[in-house]
Design a protein around this motif. Structure first.
Motif, PDB file in Angstrom:
ATOM      1  N   SER A  78       0.597  -1.352   0.183  1.00 38.19           N
ATOM      2  CA  SER A  78      -0.025   0.034  -0.366  1.00 38.19           C
ATOM      3  C   SER A  78       1.029   1.570   0.012  1.00 38.19           C
ATOM      4  O   SER A  78       1.684   1.504   0.066  1.00 38.19           O
ATOM      5  CB  SER A  78      -1.010  -0.075   1.496  1.00 38.19           C
ATOM      6  OG  SER A  78       0.069   0.219   2.211  1.00 38.19           O
ATOM      7  N   GLY A  79       0.301   2.753  -0.369  1.00 37.86           N
ATOM      8  CA  GLY A  79       1.151   3.231  -0.485  1.00 37.86           C
ATOM      9  C   GLY A  79       1.476   3.771   0.865  1.00 37.86           C
ATOM     10  O   GLY A  79       2.725   4.524   0.996  1.00 37.86           O
ATOM     11  N   MET A  80       0.663   3.666   2.112  1.00 40.68           N
ATOM     12  CA  MET A  80       1.363   3.357   3.673  1.00 40.68           C
ATOM     13  C   MET A  80       2.237   2.441   3.789  1.00 40.68           C
ATOM     14  O   MET A  80       3.177   2.853   4.295  1.00 40.68           O
ATOM     15  CB  MET A  80      -0.043   3.487   4.867  1.00 40.68           C
ATOM     16  CG  MET A  80      -1.460   4.645   4.315  1.00 40.68           C
ATOM     17  SD  MET A  80      -0.779   6.187   4.526  1.00 40.68           S
ATOM     18  CE  MET A  80       0.193   5.880   5.172  1.00 40.68           C
ATOM     19  N   TYR A 103      -2.083  13.793   3.915  1.00 37.14           N
ATOM     20  CA  TYR A 103      -2.683  13.040   3.113  1.00 37.14           C
ATOM     21  C   TYR A 103      -2.955  12.514   5.295  1.00 37.14           C
ATOM     22  O   TYR A 103      -2.612  12.628   5.632  1.00 37.14           O
ATOM     23  CB  TYR A 103      -1.810  11.977   2.703  1.00 37.14           C
ATOM     24  CG  TYR A 103      -3.055  10.561   2.582  1.00 37.14           C
ATOM     25  CD1 TYR A 103      -3.937  10.858   1.668  1.00 37.14           C
ATOM     26  CD2 TYR A 103      -2.864   9.360   3.226  1.00 37.14           C
ATOM     27  CE1 TYR A 103      -5.207   9.166   1.633  1.00 37.14           C
ATOM     28  CE2 TYR A 103      -3.522   8.916   3.418  1.00 37.14           C
ATOM     29  CZ  TYR A 103      -4.643   8.347   2.797  1.00 37.14           C
ATOM     30  OH  TYR A 103      -5.673   7.346   2.352  1.00 37.14           O
ATOM     31  N   ASP A 175       5.982  12.959  -1.817  1.00 33.21           N
ATOM     32  CA  ASP A 175       4.662  11.978  -2.485  1.00 33.21           C
ATOM     33  C   ASP A 175       4.296  12.366  -3.551  1.00 33.21           C
ATOM     34  O   ASP A 175       2.936  13.495  -3.534  1.00 33.21           O
ATOM     35  CB  ASP A 175       3.991  12.400  -1.129  1.00 33.21           C
ATOM     36  CG  ASP A 175       2.293  11.289  -1.675  1.00 33.21           C
ATOM     37  OD1 ASP A 175       2.000  10.626  -2.534  1.00 33.21           O
ATOM     38  OD2 ASP A 175       1.576  11.050  -0.537  1.00 33.21           O
ATOM     39  N   SER A 197       1.358   6.231  -3.970  1.00 31.74           N
ATOM     40  CA  SER A 197      -0.069   5.787  -3.781  1.00 31.74           C
ATOM     41  C   SER A 197      -0.424   5.123  -5.134  1.00 31.74           C
ATOM     42  O   SER A 197      -0.978   6.096  -5.587  1.00 31.74           O
ATOM     43  CB  SER A 197      -1.207   6.139  -3.363  1.00 31.74           C
ATOM     44  OG  SER A 197      -2.007   5.390  -2.985  1.00 31.74           O
ATOM     45  N   THR A 199      -2.073   2.476  -6.345  1.00 31.74           N
ATOM     46  CA  THR A 199      -4.069   2.301  -5.166  1.00 31.74           C
ATOM     47  C   THR A 199      -4.431   3.977  -6.461  1.00 31.74           C
ATOM     48  O   THR A 199      -5.073   3.626  -7.174  1.00 31.74           O
ATOM     49  CB  THR A 199      -4.232   3.311  -4.092  1.00 31.74           C
ATOM     50  OG1 THR A 199      -3.187   1.813  -3.029  1.00 31.74           O
ATOM     51  CG2 THR A 199      -5.770   2.840  -4.049  1.00 31.74           C
ATOM     52  N   LYS A 200      -4.038   5.467  -6.462  1.00 29.65           N
ATOM     53  CA  LYS A 200      -4.147   6.169  -7.588  1.00 29.65           C
ATOM     54  C   LYS A 200      -3.935   5.785  -9.152  1.00 29.65           C
ATOM     55  O   LYS A 200      -4.471   5.316  -9.339  1.00 29.65           O
ATOM     56  CB  LYS A 200      -3.828   7.585  -6.983  1.00 29.65           C
ATOM     57  CG  LYS A 200      -4.035   7.428  -5.318  1.00 29.65           C
ATOM     58  CD  LYS A 200      -5.079   7.346  -4.578  1.00 29.65           C
ATOM     59  CE  LYS A 200      -5.192   6.990  -2.915  1.00 29.65           C
ATOM     60  NZ  LYS A 200      -4.553   7.611  -2.084  1.00 29.65           N
TER      61      LYS A 200
HETATM   62  C1  LIG Z   1      -4.098   7.343  -1.199  1.00 29.38           C
HETATM   63  C2  LIG Z   1      -3.296   8.513  -0.966  1.00 29.38           C
HETATM   64  C3  LIG Z   1      -1.692   7.878   0.467  1.00 29.38           C
HETATM   65  C4  LIG Z   1      -2.278   6.213   1.052  1.00 29.38           C
HETATM   66  O1  LIG Z   1      -2.001   4.939  -0.212  1.00 29.38           O
HETATM   67  P1  LIG Z   1      -2.486   4.249   0.303  1.00 29.38           P
HETATM   68  O2  LIG Z   1      -2.238   3.348  -0.877  1.00 29.38           O
HETATM   69  O3  LIG Z   1      -4.191   4.288   0.470  1.00 29.38           O
HETATM   70  O4  LIG Z   1      -2.260   3.065   1.302  1.00 29.38           O
HETATM   71  C5  LIG Z   1      -1.124   8.632   0.396  1.00 29.38           C
HETATM   72  N1  LIG Z   1      -1.014  10.165  -0.132  1.00 29.38           N
HETATM   73  C6  LIG Z   1      -1.707  10.833  -0.701  1.00 29.38           C
HETATM   74  C7  LIG Z   1      -0.916  11.565  -1.323  1.00 29.38           C
HETATM   75  C8  LIG Z   1      -2.283   9.776  -1.371  1.00 29.38           C
HETATM   76  O5  LIG Z   1      -3.606  10.448  -1.544  1.00 29.38           O
END
Ligand SMILES: *Cc1c(COP(=O)(O)O)cnc(C)c1O
Length: 387
Positions: A78-80, A103, A175, A197, A199-200
């Motif tokens: 994950s991003g975290m 964030y 980030d 992240s 994810t995005k």
């Molecule tokens: C979503 C996000 C994170 C965390 O990432 P995850 O993949 O949800 O763990 C960190 N920084 C930013 C700017 C984000 O939008």
């Protein structure tokens, strides 16, 4: 494909990946395995156990590194997980300077996990370098920056922070989730670590949670790879495959996100029910000049208030939109609306949150790649139906 110097759109599709040597399959196989057979004890093909390395993930890491013009990439569950690995480079007594509108999850990890373990965080407005310089001391080890920031879209001058970090002998981590590598490459601007992240925007289809770090320094890469393997925040091969697939259209998606967001920002600014609109593409946005210098476009994110910070109206609009879905997250093909005060930024104390501009009547949009006229119709209907 590694011999020629690829441009961005070519890299998203070809960098780091190669046809399967056994079958010629053009798509990277999903190596769904936890372990690898060794020819003799300790003698293997570079893969011993899949927490440390997995071939699907290796190809994704090479691809993402190429997108950030980095020598090395590492993917996390994950991003975290990726941010956690960076903070684990530090020791008790070390200090970090971080943005004051981070964030929410980063703020929560820093204050509720790592302050307890003896690392000290100073939160400040990173868009003013004199504020940052005032926090530097001999225990400073890291600046943790986001730009554009979330959700008020402030712009941080990466070159200026990199100069400060180099002068003080500490690291600058950026980030880069909001911009994506299509719009901004922090390592080229002097940062030491770029974090995503995944994810995005990189994944882009709201079906994976993943993080990544990219660096140029071999020693830093080795320390982060050691932390990844030791602490175990590794992503699985199926998710790695999905991101390799998603990233192939990053350039097409980002172009559409940017165009749609520009149209939505302009529409909102002209609507009488709307108060402030935060969008770095506006010429009068305080960070516009820096954004125009360090980014190749202004991104797909924006936020706005209703009337004079009307929380009731914000909540009503967020619930009434039909094309925009009310959800956390961002960067997928579909448009999302969020209410940061009660959703993504709920873990930040109210006074600190409001001081950073995250007021109760603020809404954040992740503008997707649908037909922009449908997005504008949806917002128009929602705004005209208020109160
Ligand atoms: C979503 C996000 C994170 C965390 O990432 P995850 O993949 O949800 O763990 C960190 N920084 C930013 C700017 C984000 O939008």
């Amino acid at each position: 494909m590694t011999i020629i110097k690829m441009r961005f759109a070519t890299k998203t599709i070809h960098a780091g990946v190669h046809p399967d040597p056994v079958t010629g399959a053009i798509m990277t196989p999903i190596y769904q395995t936890s372990t690898y057979v060794q020819e003799a004890p300790g003698q293997h093909k570079g893969y011993a156990y899949a927490r440390g390395k997995n071939p699907t993930r290796t190809q994704l890491e090479a691809n993402l590194a190429a997108l950030e013009n980095a020598a090395y990439g590492l993917c996390f569950s994950s991003g975290m997980g990726a941010i956690d690995a960076v903070i684990k480079l530090l020791q008790p007594g070390d200090e970090v300077i971080a943005g004051d509108d981070l964030y929410g999850g980063s703020y929560r990890m820093f204050t509720q996990i790592y302050e307890r373990l003896g690392i000290r965080f100073h939160f400040t407005d990173l868009s003013d370098v004199s504020h940052v310089a005032a926090q530097v001391n001999e225990r400073t080890r890291l600046i943790w920056a986001e730009t554009p920031t979330n959700p008020t879209l402030r712009i941080v001058d990466i070159v200026a922070l990199a100069q400060l970090a180099r002068g003080g002998g500490f690291l600058l981590a950026v980030d880069n989730t909001f911009a994506s590598p299509y719009l901004q490459n922090p390592l080229d601007l002097g940062a030491d670590i770029v974090m995503h992240s995944v994810t995005k925007y990189l994944s882009g289809h709201s079906d994976v949670v993943m993080g990544a770090l990219m660096v140029n320094q071999e020693e830093l890469y080795a320390r982060l790879a050691f932390i990844l393997n030791s602490c175990g925040a590794n992503p699985g091969p199926m998710d790695s495959f999905l991101v390799l697939r998603g990233v192939k259209t990053l350039h097409l998606r980002m172009k559409a996100h940017c165009e749609n967001a520009a149209a939505v920002a302009q529409f909102l600014r002209e609507h009488p029910a709307v108060g402030l609109v935060y969008y770095p593409g506006f010429k009068d946005h305080p960070g516009h000049e820096v954004a125009a210098r360090q980014m190749r476009g202004f991104g797909g994110m924006l936020s706005f208030t209703l009337g004079n910070d009307d929380e009731q109206a914000a909540r009503q609009l967020a619930s009434s939109l039909k094309v925009f879905s009310l959800a956390e997250s961002l960067g997928g093909v579909e448009s999302l609306v969020g209410h940061p005060a009660s959703m993504t930024h709920a873990s930040i104390p109210r006074d600190r949150r409001v001081a950073a501009g995250v007021v109760d009547g603020l809404l954040r949009l992740s503008v997707g790649v649908e037909d922009v006229e449908d997005l504008l119709d949806d917002l128009r209907a929602g705004l005209d139906g208020l109160g």
